[in-house]
Design an enzyme around this catalytic site. Structure first.
Site, PDB file in Angstrom:
ATOM      1  N   HIS A   1      -7.911   1.358  18.882  1.00 54.61           N
ATOM      2  CA  HIS A   1      -7.814   2.936  17.460  1.00 54.61           C
ATOM      3  C   HIS A   1      -8.856   3.349  18.096  1.00 54.61           C
ATOM      4  O   HIS A   1      -9.607   2.555  16.526  1.00 54.61           O
ATOM      5  CB  HIS A   1      -7.226   2.017  17.122  1.00 54.61           C
TER       6      HIS A   1
ATOM      7  N   GLY B   1       0.508  -1.302  -0.288  1.00 49.63           N
ATOM      8  CA  GLY B   1       0.245  -0.089   0.202  1.00 49.63           C
ATOM      9  C   GLY B   1       1.278   1.252   0.247  1.00 49.63           C
ATOM     10  O   GLY B   1       1.136   1.337   1.021  1.00 49.63           O
TER      11      GLY B   1
ATOM     12  N   HIS C   1      -1.231   7.476   1.139  1.00 49.51           N
ATOM     13  CA  HIS C   1      -0.261   8.273   2.114  1.00 49.51           C
ATOM     14  C   HIS C   1       0.451   7.347   3.217  1.00 49.51           C
ATOM     15  O   HIS C   1       1.236   8.295   3.183  1.00 49.51           O
ATOM     16  CB  HIS C   1      -1.968   9.411   2.381  1.00 49.51           C
ATOM     17  N   VAL C   2       0.046   6.759   4.212  1.00 48.29           N
ATOM     18  CA  VAL C   2       0.430   6.562   4.646  1.00 48.29           C
ATOM     19  C   VAL C   2       2.005   5.491   4.940  1.00 48.29           C
ATOM     20  O   VAL C   2       2.733   5.432   5.438  1.00 48.29           O
ATOM     21  CB  VAL C   2      -0.574   5.704   5.791  1.00 48.29           C
ATOM     22  N   GLY C   3       2.106   4.624   3.651  1.00 48.18           N
ATOM     23  CA  GLY C   3       2.136   4.190   3.532  1.00 48.18           C
ATOM     24  C   GLY C   3       3.670   5.100   2.479  1.00 48.18           C
ATOM     25  O   GLY C   3       4.633   4.509   2.953  1.00 48.18           O
TER      26      GLY C   3
ATOM     27  N   ARG D   1     -10.651   6.844   5.911  1.00 48.49           N
ATOM     28  CA  ARG D   1     -11.793   7.002   6.171  1.00 48.49           C
ATOM     29  C   ARG D   1     -12.376   7.998   4.868  1.00 48.49           C
ATOM     30  O   ARG D   1     -11.577   9.019   4.774  1.00 48.49           O
ATOM     31  CB  ARG D   1     -11.951   7.569   7.326  1.00 48.49           C
TER      32      ARG D   1
ATOM     33  N   ARG E   1     -13.806   4.247  11.858  1.00 50.29           N
ATOM     34  CA  ARG E   1     -13.198   3.381  11.313  1.00 50.29           C
ATOM     35  C   ARG E   1     -13.602   2.012  11.286  1.00 50.29           C
ATOM     36  O   ARG E   1     -12.974   0.951   9.931  1.00 50.29           O
ATOM     37  CB  ARG E   1     -12.215   3.241  11.635  1.00 50.29           C
TER      38      ARG E   1
HETATM   39  N1  APR Z   1      -2.677  -4.607  -2.564  1.00 47.58           N
HETATM   40  C1  APR Z   1      -1.759  -3.538  -2.280  1.00 47.58           C
HETATM   41  N2  APR Z   1      -2.103  -1.815  -2.461  1.00 47.58           N
HETATM   42  C2  APR Z   1      -3.758  -2.075  -1.950  1.00 47.58           C
HETATM   43  C3  APR Z   1      -4.884  -2.579  -2.295  1.00 47.58           C
HETATM   44  C4  APR Z   1      -3.841  -4.192  -2.793  1.00 47.58           C
HETATM   45  N3  APR Z   1      -4.773  -4.517  -2.357  1.00 47.58           N
HETATM   46  N4  APR Z   1      -6.078  -2.362  -2.381  1.00 47.58           N
HETATM   47  C5  APR Z   1      -5.959  -1.086  -1.878  1.00 47.58           C
HETATM   48  N5  APR Z   1      -4.262  -0.633  -2.058  1.00 47.58           N
HETATM   49  C6  APR Z   1      -3.778   0.283  -1.818  1.00 47.58           C
HETATM   50  C7  APR Z   1      -4.434   1.874  -3.066  1.00 47.58           C
HETATM   51  O1  APR Z   1      -3.872   1.467  -4.333  1.00 47.58           O
HETATM   52  C8  APR Z   1      -3.375   2.824  -1.995  1.00 47.58           C
HETATM   53  O2  APR Z   1      -2.613   3.409  -2.593  1.00 47.58           O
HETATM   54  O3  APR Z   1      -3.519   1.173  -1.126  1.00 47.58           O
HETATM   55  C9  APR Z   1      -3.365   2.045  -0.906  1.00 47.58           C
HETATM   56  C10 APR Z   1      -4.569   3.418   0.428  1.00 47.58           C
HETATM   57  O4  APR Z   1      -3.573   4.542   0.377  1.00 47.58           O
HETATM   58  P1  APR Z   1      -4.880   5.833   0.458  1.00 47.58           P
HETATM   59  O5  APR Z   1      -5.846   5.443  -0.299  1.00 47.58           O
HETATM   60  O6  APR Z   1      -3.723   6.800   0.001  1.00 47.58           O
HETATM   61  O7  APR Z   1      -4.782   5.102   2.410  1.00 47.58           O
HETATM   62  P2  APR Z   1      -3.921   6.083   3.458  1.00 47.58           P
HETATM   63  O8  APR Z   1      -4.609   7.291   3.536  1.00 47.58           O
HETATM   64  O9  APR Z   1      -2.741   5.610   2.715  1.00 47.58           O
HETATM   65  O10 APR Z   1      -4.669   4.733   4.637  1.00 47.58           O
HETATM   66  C11 APR Z   1      -4.249   3.515   4.436  1.00 47.58           C
HETATM   67  O11 APR Z   1      -4.271   2.723   6.612  1.00 47.58           O
HETATM   68  O12 APR Z   1      -4.451   5.032   8.273  1.00 47.58           O
HETATM   69  C12 APR Z   1      -4.336   3.434   7.171  1.00 47.58           C
HETATM   70  O13 APR Z   1      -7.024   4.320   7.385  1.00 47.58           O
HETATM   71  C13 APR Z   1      -6.223   4.005   6.493  1.00 47.58           C
HETATM   72  O14 APR Z   1      -7.194   1.897   5.844  1.00 47.58           O
HETATM   73  C14 APR Z   1      -6.674   2.687   5.858  1.00 47.58           C
HETATM   74  C15 APR Z   1      -5.154   2.998   5.644  1.00 47.58           C
END
Ligand code: APR
Length: 311
Positions: free
Chosen positions: A175, A9, A12-14, A82, A88
């Protein structure tokens, strides 16, 4: 050989977690995402910043799992964040499917890794990962307490006009709104905050901490927080990889600690090589323990939903 850290993933967080790790030269990074080109683009962008950062690790982006083989740590942030008005828990079913699928790959390709889950609803997703991975409990944990605690510390620093670096504090429990900030164990350079702030002010800060994620969601409107979550994750990874023995609250499988059985909930742990080296059992007062148990009861219900989905 440098440690290998895979982040599933690259949203944003990753990406923020990756940047935190690259900045501190913690290990080689593999960013995995289903979006074509996106992890490759972010990895290249980050690599281009390395001369400025003075870092020498490698950063690779990919849409497949081959590259995660041999990872020392795997961070899972894959899933939906979210939007305003959502809890959540509203994410449970969708993110369950995503986390389950990701964990099946991790189990095959990185069977010796320590796995940190970030996807929400956090405690239920760590439980999902634990069930699917089948790893021992020392190698499966959730990042939440590290974030909730840094938020609590930041709000205390803001109120007291002191450096956030001098504030230590801990948040236990789930959380979500039922998290358990512990003012009694919060201090500024060793001075208990109960000596520095009146009860009402402390309560207001505790309340703000509980809803800090929602406050950001409301402001951003398009997603949830990522700077503090990403860096809190990076700090956990660093402690594991560098065997720092940092004391951090993390969501771990309790097997009798705090009188809680078979529930993932945030408690203080020592993080080092191999993951969770120790679970610290703080002496808690009756009301603090009651709040922790309420938190655990809430997670238990979510775990039952996960059990039903697992079939
Ligand atoms: N395999 C790999 N990546 C995936 C998959 C999957 N099966 N499904 C979704 N993703 C990726 C999306 O393409 C996206 O780039 O996960 C990423 C999530 O990133 P964001 O949408 O930017 O979300 P983010 O703010 O990073 O939050 C991710 O962390 O804090 C928690 O609640 C938040 O559940 C959320 C997670």
């Amino acid at each position: 050989m440098r440690p290998k850290i895979s982040i599933i993933g690259a949203g944003h967080v990753g990406a923020e977690a990756a940047l935190g790790l690259v900045t501190k030269d913690v290990g080689d990074i593999v960013l995995v995402d289903i979006k074509e080109g996106m992890p490759q683009g972010k990895a290249l962008d980050m690599y281009e910043a390395m001369p400025l950062l003075g870092s020498s690790v490698s950063v690779q982006g990919t849409n497949t799992y081959d590259e995660i083989e041999g990872s020392d740590v795997v961070v899972i942030t894959a899933g939906l964040p979210r939007k305003p008005g959502m809890t959540r828990e509203d994410l449970l079913k969708t993110n369950f499917e995503i986390v389950k699928g990701v964990c099946e790959e991790v189990k095959k390709r990185a069977p010796n890794a320590v796995v940190i889950i970030v996807t929400n609803p956090l405690d239920a997703m760590v439980y999902t990962a634990y069930k699917v991975l089948g790893f021992e409990r020392t190698r499966v944990m959730g990042m939440a307490g590290a974030l909730d605690s840094t938020r609590f510390r930041a709000f205390l620093a803001m109120e007291l006009g002191v450096s956030p670096a001098d504030v230590t504090a801990m948040v236990l429990g789930t959380h979500g709104d039922l998290m358990v900030p512990l003012p009694r164990y919060a201090s500024v350079a060793g001075i208990p905050i109960t000596e520095l702030l009146p009860e009402e002010k402390i309560q207001a800060i505790v309340d703000r901490t509980r809803t800090a994620g929602t406050e950001i969601v409301k402001l951003l409107k398009t997603g949830s927080a990522y700077y503090a979550p990403g860096l809190a994750t990076a700090a956990m990874v660093e402690s594991i990889v560098r065997d720092l023995n940092r004391v951090v609250p993390a969501s771990v499988h309790l097997e009798g600690e705090y009188g809680i059985q078979d529930v993932f909930v945030g408690v203080p742990v020592v993080l080092g090589h191999g993951g969770v080296k120790r679970i610290l059992e703080l002496p808690l007062k009756e009301d603090e323990l009651a709040k922790l148990r309420t938190s655990a009861d809430h997670v238990k219900k979510l775990q039952e939903q996960v059990d039903a989905l697992l079939g």
